[in-house]
Enzyme design. Structure first.
Site, PDB file in Angstrom:
ATOM      1  CG  ASP A   1      11.266 -36.102  19.385  1.00 45.31           C
ATOM      2  OD1 ASP A   1      10.085 -35.844  19.707  1.00 45.31           O
ATOM      3  OD2 ASP A   1      12.117 -35.238  19.139  1.00 45.31           O
TER       4      ASP A   1
ATOM      5  CG  ASP B   1       5.450 -35.762  18.686  1.00 41.33           C
ATOM      6  OD1 ASP B   1       4.445 -35.084  18.969  1.00 41.33           O
ATOM      7  OD2 ASP B   1       6.608 -35.416  18.949  1.00 41.33           O
TER       8      ASP B   1
ATOM      9  CG  ASP C   1       6.096 -38.220  21.928  1.00 42.27           C
ATOM     10  OD1 ASP C   1       4.957 -37.728  21.907  1.00 42.27           O
ATOM     11  OD2 ASP C   1       7.055 -37.744  21.314  1.00 42.27           O
TER      12      ASP C   1
ATOM     13  CB  CYS D   1      22.618 -78.719  22.434  1.00 38.91           C
ATOM     14  SG  CYS D   1      23.377 -80.209  21.812  1.00 38.91           S
TER      15      CYS D   1
ATOM     16  CB  CYS E   1       3.935 -51.973  50.937  1.00 46.63           C
ATOM     17  SG  CYS E   1       3.767 -50.260  50.402  1.00 46.63           S
TER      18      CYS E   1
END
Length: 807
Positions: A695, A497, A699, A87, A19
């Protein structure tokens, strides 16, 4: 360029030499890097370069692109003392210039800075000090007392602004009367009287001069610069003409004074700021309403039934709280005793009260109706649904739509360009204006400086976003950021869905049919397999079989994605799942089972099969009622010209039946989670703007792939985290509303930007005197000041009209 220095970046998930090597190789590609080294033992990366300020964000971006991360903190802090869009741009640039800041975005409309920084390199106090050096400030205290203090600071500033405005207007009126009355101007010492009257007005507007001075110290400019230059030049020119009138008399000219111009311009600009602040406060009314939903005190029930009223800050998870009729619920929890009806419209946008009994969930900010009940606190403080909604609304209102990036760039260079145009106007008048060229050129310069303040430009987009997001929250539509609100208007395909989106997501067993003799052992095996599963259908089967069923803890379970479960007990395999699972394992289905199976599918039931290694033992028919609003929602989406697809893991017959009942032409059955995301990608490849509505956990990948992701609020936390929008009530009918809200908000932004731009495009040339050679018209600086003030107020007012539009 800053000096060459070493900086350590704290790394995350860089856990091996491999890594570290990847990160090191990636840092090779960062421009401006002198040296770098990943220290695996210390979990950090040493980077060196000349321009370390810009080098850090580039290094962090590169590390993240490789799949690793740098420890950073994302915070939102109120910025004080901003007066215009420049600003916001200036304070944003100052924050970005601080070593260790990854990104910074300052929103002028709500006065909030969203900052990401490396905590080992910088901290909020350093950022606060940096902003204070240029006249701004950062409110870094996040306690409840500090929030109350911030509200009080805003109130104090508004009251002070009100006093200064009324004072400036009161003094400016006699000044204007005197300047417009020749008889009064001919009295002795008239100029000195006007000088004496105008000086307090400049004192009332001292904020502009202080701000301009601090900006100048840092080689920057904003609205304060324009106001200070215009009124300061008019005032000083008038003072000179009052003290040395003979200078102009010797040239054959009259020594004009413009004290009333300096005073009235400041009075109008202060009045404009007052109206603007009042209107800006109204844009955040939805958020203030949400914050006000939480009560300050609650009644806690201790052991033995003893009741005690205490501050909400003292509530802990597990406390029992008493809610009386008419009281607001303080935190999230579950009812343990009593029943009532609760008004949840503040959270879900649904007006009908919801019945609550034992084990029902209740949420902070909702209002108890008639009965009283006790509930156990499950989520307190920042973990409650209300707190999360408030946080999401705050973040969304503070976020910037893509179009705002262009506006920010324009605002950043606008003031220097205006100063250049004002000086050019003066020079042109001096050269071509004849004997009065200087005085008329001076007036033209002052008028250009006054009329070109970029407040309207800076308010055009964020005020519309704030009102749009707030309106959505009031209707139970949570929008995560301005980008998704802007993009939603372009949706031309919606992927739905089935379970929990079109249907209620509350599956119940309608029938259990045994095709082999039912025994207690087989029933226990089926119960144990389903009890070990987390699938919603499994929960329905467990509830149907009842608590009296025996649980076998020695059974081994293996999930088959998109198919069901394989179980092993005493070296014998059992299967619970769909038809594909049964066929894949070459298990025969009797004609009786097939007939029953098909009959249930035609009635839109989902059928789960239970088998051993050779035969189907039983089948369970499960129904999930279609939501009352789904048919109407699909109809509205069709009428909007949006194409709709339904994707489900369910079988073909059930999918067809459900699609037919709600009026969806396109559907796909037996779709695995990964296939949903792939299907959306295919639609996008054809140029479609795709919204995904779901939901469940399965999904989340499809939601992440979609252009606009919409989660049903009663679904999983993962879906809600990934989604750009959340429908709290899970009512599909809210989606057409969300799309219409997006269209209305974007239309308002376009209107605001048009008027802000056209105002400057037309106003600046007229202020410079472009009409003078044609018809002799010169714009009075006082009128320019009024026009500038009204432009900001009109933009904010147009944004507020969004509240009145139905969607």
């Amino acid at each position: 360029m800053s000096e060459n220095k070493n900086i350590y970046l704290p790394l995350e998930n860089v856990e091996s030499e491999h890594c570290a090597l990847i990160v090191n190789n990636g840092l090779d590609k960062v421009d401006g890097m002198s040296t770098h080294k990943v220290e695996l033992n210390n979990n950090r990366a040493l980077i060196t370069g000349n321009d370390i300020v810009s080098l850090i964000p580039k290094a962090v971006e590169q590390i993240r692109s490789l799949g690793y991360n740098v420890t950073t903190v994302k915070k939102s802090y109120p910025v004080l003392n901003m007066t215009c869009a420049s600003c916001a741009s200036s304070s944003q640039d100052i924050l970005k210039m601080q070593t260790g800041v990854i990104s910074a975005s300052v929103n002028y409309a709500n006065g909030v800075a969203n900052i990401e920084y490396v905590p080992t390199i910088t901290d909020p106090q350093k950022l606060k000090t940096a902003l204070q050096s240029v006249g701004y400030d950062l409110m870094i205290d996040e306690s409840e007392q500090a929030k109350d203090s911030l509200e009080e600071i805003h109130n104090q500033n508004f009251r002070a602004l009100k006093k200064r405005t009324f004072g400036a207007v009161a003094i400016s009126i006699p000044l204007v009367i005197m300047a417009m009355t020749p008889a009064l101007m001919s009295i002795p010492y008239a100029n000195y009287i006007m000088w004496a009257l105008s000086t307090p007005v400049l004192w009332f507007g001292k904020q502009f001069f202080i701000g301009a001075y601090k900006q100048t110290l840092h080689r920057s400019a904003n609205m304060d610069t324009l106001v200070a230059l215009s009124t300061g030049v008019a005032y000083l020119f008038s003072v000179f003409n009052t003290l040395f009138p003979e200078y102009w008399h010797n040239k054959g000219l009259h020594a004009h004074v413009y004290f009333e111009t300096a005073a009235v311009v400041i009075a109008f600009i202060l009045l404009g700021k007052l109206l603007e602040e009042k209107a800006k406060g109204n844009t955040s009314s939805a958020l203030k309403k949400l914050i006000g939903l939480q009560p300050k005190t609650v009644t806690v029930v201790h052991k033995g039934g003893h009741q005690m009223e205490m501050p909400i800050t003292g509530i802990k998870v597990g406390d029992t709280i008493l809610v009386k009729p008419g009281e607001k619920i303080a935190v999230d929890g579950v009812i343990t005793n009593g029943n009532s009806f609760v008004d949840e419209s503040s959270i879900s946008g649904e007006p009908i009260p919801v019945e609550k009994t034992n084990d029902s969930k209740v949420f902070a900010g909702t209002i108890n109706q008639k009965g009283s009940f006790q509930f156990k606190a499950e989520k307190v403080g920042g973990d409650t649904l209300l707190a999360q909604i408030i946080k999401m609304v705050q973040d969304a209102q503070g976020s910037k739509a893509p179009v705002q990036k262009l506006v920010d760039k324009i605002a950043g260079i606008f003031v220097p360009i205006v100063i250049g145009l004002a000086l050019l106007s003066l020079i042109v008048w001096i050269v071509f204006g004849g004997e009065n060229g200087f005085t008329q050129g001076l007036l033209a310069m002052v008028t250009v400086l006054v009329i070109a303040c970029p407040c309207a430009l800076g308010l055009a987009t964020p005020t519309a976003i704030m009102v749009g997001v707030g309106k959505g929250a009031g209707q139970g539509i949570l929008i995560k950021d301005a980008e998704s609100l802007e993009l939603a208007k372009n949706i031309n395909v919606i992927v739905l869905d089935k379970t929990g989106t079109i249907t209620e997501g509350k599956p119940t067993v309608s029938e259990l049919k045994w095709f082999e003799p039912e025994t207690d052992e087989m029933k226990a095996i089926l119960y144990s397999i389903e009890k070990s599963s987390e699938h919603p259908l499994a929960e329905a089967i467990v509830q149907y079989l009842g608590k009296d069923s025996k649980f076998i803890d020695t059974i081994e379970i293996e999930n088959k994605s998109g198919q069901g479960i394989q179980a092993i007990l005493k070296n014998k395999k059992y299967f619970v799942g769909n038809e594909n699972l049964i066929k894949e394992n070459k298990i025969s289905i009797s004609d009786t089972a097939k007939s029953w199976f098909n009959e249930k599918l035609e009635k839109a039931n989902t059928v789960v099969l239970f088998s051993d290694e050779s035969n189907v033992l039983a089948a369970i028919a499960i129904s999930d009622k279609i939501k009352d609003t789904s048919v109407e929602a699909v109809k509205q989406l069709h009428e909007s010209g949006i194409e709709i697809y339904m994707l489900t893991g369910d079988n073909e017959q059930t999918a067809k039946a459900i699609a037919g009942q709600v009026g969806i032409e396109h559907y796909k059955a037996q779709v695995l989670p990964a296939q949903k995301a792939e299907f959306i990608k295919q639609l996008q490849a054809t140029g479609k703007i795709v919204a995904m509505v779901g939901d469940g956990i399965n999904d989340s990948s499809a939601l992440a792939q979609a252009d606009v992701s919409i989660a049903m609020g009663k679904g999983s936390d993962i879906a809600m985290d990934v989604a750009k929008m959340t429908i709290i009530s899970s009512d599909l009918g809210k989606i057409p509303k969300a799309i219409r809200l997006s269209k209305q908000t974007v239309a308002t932004i376009k209107q605001n930007l048009f008027w802000a731009f056209i105002y400057n495009v037309i106003g600046i040339p007229i202020a410079a005197g472009i009409l003078f050679p044609i018809n002799g018209f010169l714009l009075n600086p006082m009128i320019a000041g009024a026009a500038m003030a009204l432009s900001s107020v009109s933009v904010v007012s147009n944004s507020l009209l969004l509240k009145l539009k139905s969607n």
